[in-house]
Design an enzyme around this catalytic site. Sequence first.
Site, mmCIF file in Angstrom:
data_model
loop_
_atom_site.group_PDB
_atom_site.id
_atom_site.type_symbol
_atom_site.label_atom_id
_atom_site.label_comp_id
_atom_site.label_asym_id
_atom_site.label_seq_id
_atom_site.Cartn_x
_atom_site.Cartn_y
_atom_site.Cartn_z
ATOM 1 N N ASP A 37 72.024 26.577 -31.376
ATOM 2 C CA ASP A 37 72.134 25.117 -30.674
ATOM 3 C C ASP A 37 70.827 24.996 -29.723
ATOM 4 O OD1 ASP A 37 72.637 26.872 -28.775
ATOM 5 O OD2 ASP A 37 74.349 25.668 -28.027
ATOM 6 N N HIS A 240 42.798 35.570 -36.707
ATOM 7 C CA HIS A 240 44.170 34.759 -36.184
ATOM 8 C C HIS A 240 45.329 35.818 -35.639
ATOM 9 C CE1 HIS A 240 43.599 31.044 -38.974
ATOM 10 N NE2 HIS A 240 42.666 31.258 -37.936
ATOM 11 N N ASP A 268 39.781 23.493 -27.326
ATOM 12 C CA ASP A 268 39.672 24.733 -28.209
ATOM 13 C C ASP A 268 38.546 25.540 -27.847
ATOM 14 O OD1 ASP A 268 39.871 26.796 -30.097
ATOM 15 O OD2 ASP A 268 39.683 25.522 -31.744
ATOM 16 N N HIS A 347 34.079 32.319 -41.678
ATOM 17 C CA HIS A 347 34.603 31.071 -41.561
ATOM 18 C C HIS A 347 33.598 30.333 -41.275
ATOM 19 C CE1 HIS A 347 33.882 31.536 -37.138
ATOM 20 N NE2 HIS A 347 34.604 32.621 -37.209
ATOM 21 N N HIS A 351 35.193 22.644 -36.761
ATOM 22 C CA HIS A 351 36.248 21.751 -37.190
ATOM 23 C C HIS A 351 36.295 20.639 -36.312
ATOM 24 C CE1 HIS A 351 39.023 23.163 -34.246
ATOM 25 N NE2 HIS A 351 38.506 24.613 -34.611
ATOM 26 N N HIS A 358 42.976 21.286 -35.154
ATOM 27 C CA HIS A 358 42.120 21.184 -36.675
ATOM 28 C C HIS A 358 42.537 19.876 -36.860
ATOM 29 C CE1 HIS A 358 40.626 25.195 -37.741
ATOM 30 N NE2 HIS A 358 41.522 25.666 -36.531
ATOM 31 N N GLU A 381 31.710 26.945 -33.043
ATOM 32 C CA GLU A 381 32.268 28.504 -33.074
ATOM 33 C C GLU A 381 31.476 29.470 -33.906
ATOM 34 O OE1 GLU A 381 36.286 28.875 -34.170
ATOM 35 O OE2 GLU A 381 36.292 26.701 -34.696
ATOM 36 N N TYR A 385 32.233 39.689 -36.670
ATOM 37 C CA TYR A 385 33.082 40.613 -36.835
ATOM 38 C C TYR A 385 33.066 41.698 -37.577
ATOM 39 C CZ TYR A 385 34.702 35.778 -35.792
ATOM 40 O OH TYR A 385 34.827 34.474 -35.079
ATOM 41 N N ARG A 403 33.193 35.715 -30.553
ATOM 42 C CA ARG A 403 33.223 34.540 -31.032
ATOM 43 C C ARG A 403 32.800 33.550 -29.990
ATOM 44 N NH1 ARG A 403 37.108 34.414 -33.810
ATOM 45 N NH2 ARG A 403 39.114 33.403 -32.763
ATOM 46 N N GLU A 405 32.953 29.678 -28.727
ATOM 47 C CA GLU A 405 33.424 28.216 -29.311
ATOM 48 C C GLU A 405 33.534 27.536 -28.165
ATOM 49 O OE1 GLU A 405 37.044 26.499 -31.623
ATOM 50 O OE2 GLU A 405 37.491 28.209 -30.671
#
Length: 436
Positions: A37, A240, A268, A347, A351, A358, A381, A385, A403, A405
């Site tokens: 619930d 991710h 972001d 990547h 975006h 996104h 970004e 890696y 990274r 960004e």
Amino acid sequence: MIKTSEFARRRKQLMRMADDDAILILPAAPERIRSKDTHYPYRQDSDFWYLSGFAEPDAVLVLVPGRKHGECLLFCRERDADKEAWDGPRAGPEGAIDAFGMDDAYPISDLDDILPGLLEGRSRVYYHFGRDTEFDLKLIGWVNRVRAQARQGAQPPHEFLELGHFLHELRLFKSVGEIRLMERSADIACRAQVAAMRATRAGAFEYEVEAALQQAYRANNAVAAYEPIVGGGANACVLHYRANNARLNEGDLLLVDAGAEYGLYASDITRTWPVSGRYSKEQRALYEIVLDAQRAALAEARPGRPWIAGHEAAVRVLTEGMLSLGLLKGTLKQNLASGDYRRFYMHKTGHWLGLDVHDVGEYKLAGDFRELEPGMAFTIEPGLYVAPGSKGVPAKFQGIGIRIEDDVLVTKEGHRVLTDGVPREIDAVEAVMAGS
């Protein structure tokens, strides 16, 4: 916040695009049960919010262009003192008109009786097919009820179109009110990133750094726009990564990809900083390549340039840098043609950004990447890696993920970085880590 008049303008603009013989139907996001619930925190559907500003579940927005008795209709929950005592106040149909500018409003329980009549005589239905199977079936049922009356002269819709085709093009261009919310979201996210830098220490856990982010969001009436990525050492090579439960080690880098949601608008940001406070020689070398790639991409962020130009500029700089450090072999031309750089950069460089992290909007028009225009907002970004065990790569670079960004708004003059409040230059990052 966005004014009621702006929501009304959006609805009018969308109806002009759809034309007078259409009907547009958009249900609110359903509540989701987490366990037994208890529910997941409710977050309104972005498209529904964009057109209504209405935050409640169990609602359906119906736009009927040219309808004499009112074009903008909202079906929503009725006022109920007993239920409101448990779950909070409701607007009710009266509030939908008075506070949200609808032409008319009805109890959601009347939807099944009223909607078939609204469909009758409309040739085209705009709707997000496939998002909500239960509602899809209801809509099909309503259309079939109109079809069943065809012998009595009823005119059922004969064309069904994706609502996002028009609506998402509108959402791609941010208004002054939206930009203000995005600026505030970005400012909160910047504060959170700086707090996370200052919470970083060898021997702590990734989740302790995440806690600093979350505290900054909630202290400023925001929430996380998505699950933060807090990856120390080789965890930064997992794009991710979300476990956020490893111990931070001396000499490692920490990659933090996180954003705030304020007034439903997302930010972001990603930064990568040294757990010990200073970058090693190898970390500096890779970091400078990524930073140069971001500068190259930012130089392409101006009206008239193709969206893909920033990615192509970043890829070129990243590939040149990897060749100079021995991560790649051969010539620049060969590596760009073969795509070998994707071993370490898999990547795109950004975006769209807005109500969704996104965000919606086409990247191509008629098969070609679209040109940037004022009012568009997106991320830039680039990253590198180098996962542990990468073949042919010097051991000193393995296990490093980086990274950088930022959130960028296209302006008439060029662009504006919304997330300049958190440092990205090596010396400035190290100064924050040192407490300066």
